[in-house]
Design an enzyme around this catalytic site. Sequence first.
Site, PDB file in Angstrom:
ATOM      1  N   TYR A   1       5.519 -35.952  40.020  1.00  0.00           N
ATOM      2  CA  TYR A   1       6.182 -35.857  38.566  1.00  0.00           C
ATOM      3  C   TYR A   1       4.990 -35.751  37.656  1.00  0.00           C
ATOM      4  O   TYR A   1       4.920 -35.007  36.393  1.00  0.00           O
ATOM      5  CB  TYR A   1       7.024 -36.600  38.262  1.00  0.00           C
ATOM      6  CG  TYR A   1       7.935 -36.841  37.029  1.00  0.00           C
ATOM      7  CD1 TYR A   1       8.511 -35.673  36.988  1.00  0.00           C
ATOM      8  CD2 TYR A   1       7.679 -37.758  36.192  1.00  0.00           C
ATOM      9  CE1 TYR A   1       9.201 -35.640  35.701  1.00  0.00           C
ATOM     10  CE2 TYR A   1       8.496 -37.437  34.983  1.00  0.00           C
ATOM     11  CZ  TYR A   1       9.254 -36.490  34.619  1.00  0.00           C
ATOM     12  OH  TYR A   1       9.955 -36.419  33.471  1.00  0.00           O
TER      13      TYR A   1
ATOM     14  N   TYR B   1      14.395 -13.547  34.333  1.00  0.00           N
ATOM     15  CA  TYR B   1      14.869 -12.326  33.403  1.00  0.00           C
ATOM     16  C   TYR B   1      15.961 -12.587  32.790  1.00  0.00           C
ATOM     17  O   TYR B   1      16.900 -13.176  33.061  1.00  0.00           O
ATOM     18  CB  TYR B   1      15.411 -11.230  34.444  1.00  0.00           C
ATOM     19  CG  TYR B   1      15.810 -10.130  33.637  1.00  0.00           C
ATOM     20  CD1 TYR B   1      14.927  -9.246  32.715  1.00  0.00           C
ATOM     21  CD2 TYR B   1      17.162  -9.873  33.628  1.00  0.00           C
ATOM     22  CE1 TYR B   1      15.500  -8.120  32.097  1.00  0.00           C
ATOM     23  CE2 TYR B   1      17.874  -8.642  32.910  1.00  0.00           C
ATOM     24  CZ  TYR B   1      16.838  -7.896  32.088  1.00  0.00           C
ATOM     25  OH  TYR B   1      17.317  -6.522  31.390  1.00  0.00           O
TER      26      TYR B   1
ATOM     27  N   LYS C   1       3.691 -32.716  34.892  1.00  0.00           N
ATOM     28  CA  LYS C   1       3.848 -32.777  33.663  1.00  0.00           C
ATOM     29  C   LYS C   1       2.456 -32.210  32.793  1.00  0.00           C
ATOM     30  O   LYS C   1       2.353 -31.638  32.096  1.00  0.00           O
ATOM     31  CB  LYS C   1       4.381 -33.672  33.061  1.00  0.00           C
ATOM     32  CG  LYS C   1       5.870 -33.930  33.510  1.00  0.00           C
ATOM     33  CD  LYS C   1       6.909 -32.907  32.727  1.00  0.00           C
ATOM     34  CE  LYS C   1       8.172 -32.963  33.241  1.00  0.00           C
ATOM     35  NZ  LYS C   1       9.072 -32.061  32.454  1.00  0.00           N
TER      36      LYS C   1
ATOM     37  N   LYS D   1       5.952 -14.926  25.922  1.00  0.00           N
ATOM     38  CA  LYS D   1       4.876 -14.166  25.551  1.00  0.00           C
ATOM     39  C   LYS D   1       5.325 -12.704  25.474  1.00  0.00           C
ATOM     40  O   LYS D   1       5.426 -11.953  24.467  1.00  0.00           O
ATOM     41  CB  LYS D   1       3.723 -14.106  26.487  1.00  0.00           C
ATOM     42  CG  LYS D   1       2.750 -12.927  26.161  1.00  0.00           C
ATOM     43  CD  LYS D   1       1.422 -13.208  27.049  1.00  0.00           C
ATOM     44  CE  LYS D   1       0.420 -12.200  27.049  1.00  0.00           C
ATOM     45  NZ  LYS D   1       0.553 -10.969  27.248  1.00  0.00           N
TER      46      LYS D   1
ATOM     47  N   ASP E   1      19.934 -23.058  34.839  1.00  0.00           N
ATOM     48  CA  ASP E   1      19.738 -24.262  35.775  1.00  0.00           C
ATOM     49  C   ASP E   1      20.144 -23.838  36.996  1.00  0.00           C
ATOM     50  O   ASP E   1      21.021 -23.014  37.377  1.00  0.00           O
ATOM     51  CB  ASP E   1      21.035 -25.130  35.203  1.00  0.00           C
ATOM     52  CG  ASP E   1      20.459 -26.773  35.615  1.00  0.00           C
ATOM     53  OD1 ASP E   1      20.326 -26.888  36.829  1.00  0.00           O
ATOM     54  OD2 ASP E   1      20.461 -27.544  34.629  1.00  0.00           O
ATOM     55  N   ASN E   2      19.370 -24.414  38.103  1.00  0.00           N
ATOM     56  CA  ASN E   2      19.666 -24.051  39.439  1.00  0.00           C
ATOM     57  C   ASN E   2      20.562 -25.325  40.183  1.00  0.00           C
ATOM     58  O   ASN E   2      20.874 -25.242  41.256  1.00  0.00           O
ATOM     59  CB  ASN E   2      18.354 -24.125  40.132  1.00  0.00           C
ATOM     60  CG  ASN E   2      17.674 -25.241  40.339  1.00  0.00           C
ATOM     61  OD1 ASN E   2      18.024 -26.529  39.817  1.00  0.00           O
ATOM     62  ND2 ASN E   2      16.524 -25.378  41.032  1.00  0.00           N
TER      63      ASN E   2
ATOM     64  N   THR F   1      19.852 -30.777  40.231  1.00  0.00           N
ATOM     65  CA  THR F   1      19.824 -32.249  39.726  1.00  0.00           C
ATOM     66  C   THR F   1      20.988 -32.129  38.669  1.00  0.00           C
ATOM     67  O   THR F   1      21.536 -33.104  38.147  1.00  0.00           O
ATOM     68  CB  THR F   1      18.864 -33.025  39.374  1.00  0.00           C
ATOM     69  OG1 THR F   1      18.186 -32.251  38.100  1.00  0.00           O
ATOM     70  CG2 THR F   1      17.844 -33.035  40.473  1.00  0.00           C
TER      71      THR F   1
ATOM     72  N   SER G   1      13.473 -29.588  35.337  1.00  0.00           N
ATOM     73  CA  SER G   1      12.662 -30.652  35.753  1.00  0.00           C
ATOM     74  C   SER G   1      13.531 -31.719  36.337  1.00  0.00           C
ATOM     75  O   SER G   1      14.093 -32.216  35.749  1.00  0.00           O
ATOM     76  CB  SER G   1      11.478 -30.963  35.210  1.00  0.00           C
ATOM     77  OG  SER G   1      10.768 -31.938  36.159  1.00  0.00           O
TER      78      SER G   1
ATOM     79  N   TYR H   1      -2.114 -20.869  27.172  1.00  0.00           N
ATOM     80  CA  TYR H   1      -1.318 -19.780  26.545  1.00  0.00           C
ATOM     81  C   TYR H   1      -1.367 -19.872  24.924  1.00  0.00           C
ATOM     82  O   TYR H   1      -1.580 -18.850  24.350  1.00  0.00           O
ATOM     83  CB  TYR H   1       0.207 -19.919  27.120  1.00  0.00           C
ATOM     84  CG  TYR H   1       0.455 -18.845  28.170  1.00  0.00           C
ATOM     85  CD1 TYR H   1       1.024 -17.858  27.997  1.00  0.00           C
ATOM     86  CD2 TYR H   1       0.037 -19.445  29.578  1.00  0.00           C
ATOM     87  CE1 TYR H   1       1.312 -16.793  29.037  1.00  0.00           C
ATOM     88  CE2 TYR H   1       0.465 -18.593  30.480  1.00  0.00           C
ATOM     89  CZ  TYR H   1       0.783 -17.476  30.400  1.00  0.00           C
ATOM     90  OH  TYR H   1       1.154 -16.653  31.628  1.00  0.00           O
TER      91      TYR H   1
END
Length: 329
Positions: A147, A64, A151, A107, A33-34, A37, A77, A161
């Site tokens: 938003y 990583y 999404k 992947k 988490d950054n 929020t 998000s 993918y």
Amino acid sequence: MKKRILITGAAGFLGSHLCDRFIKEGFFVIGMDNLITGDLKNIEHLFKHPNFEFHHHDVTTFVYVPGSLDYILHFASPASPIDYLKIPIQTLKVGSLGTHNLLGLAKEKNARILIASTSEVYGDPEVHPQSEDYYGNVNTIGPRGVYDEAKRFQESITMAYHRFHGLETRIARIFNTYGPRMRLNDGRVIPAFIGQALRGEDLTVFGDGKQTRSFCFVDDQVEGLFRLLMSDYSDPVNIGNPDEITILDFAEEIINLTGINKKIIFKPLPQDDPLQRQPDISRAREILGWEPKVYRKEGMKITYNYFKGLTKEELEKSEHKDFSKHIRK
């Protein structure tokens, strides 16, 4: 060896509950988490757990993770109007760049990835209730578009993918979810009403209050997400509670629950605010054997008791935010 899972948005409301669930299931959980929020207090009880580690990192930059990964849950998000109207560029980036980075990581690690999408991909729906084969009615250039479109792009690149690389992917369309660890000042209906009630304020209803929502308790939501991740189904699945209620009726429920002697006041409806929200969960019932178990009365009592335990300082920080600059003129 223990299965290893990366959960982004781990310090957020849903992310933190998912960390708890997967540790309970015997996984080694890597939370990321950054904290733009999220709040570390949601996961601080896990810091000394031998099966948990935390990475303070922004997934819109290169991600990583050393060692193997079996699963990834992408829940990083902003998820409330207060947040994504305040930080629109970051919201778009985490849905696009962040999702691309995590799909690439999945992947590389040969991991199965579940993407947290939202009922907001349906926009202000012209079909009711909303099933997964409905394509939606979204204003791409409106304030909520940052938003909604993040999404929708997230779903598109995930399916790309899946089809092009053969990646194991899952897509959860999450409808309104509530419970302990929500932020009182995040602008969503339940914390907004409860915050006003606890501060002794009148309850604010936008529009005429006839718009509807369907609220799913967090334990039910987590169970649905767990089952979806462990399934073999790659198309989107609605995870939510189909028990629909008008905002006005819900405000009355909050007044009765909290016992406050306050009135309901009305303000203009914010632009593009959806008038109806009710999930068709036929697909979840059929494929996952899942449906919500917790009635709103029971879930709201648990949620209200959690918020009552907050400090006076936390309540003062939760004062109602002004939507005026986003309201349709």
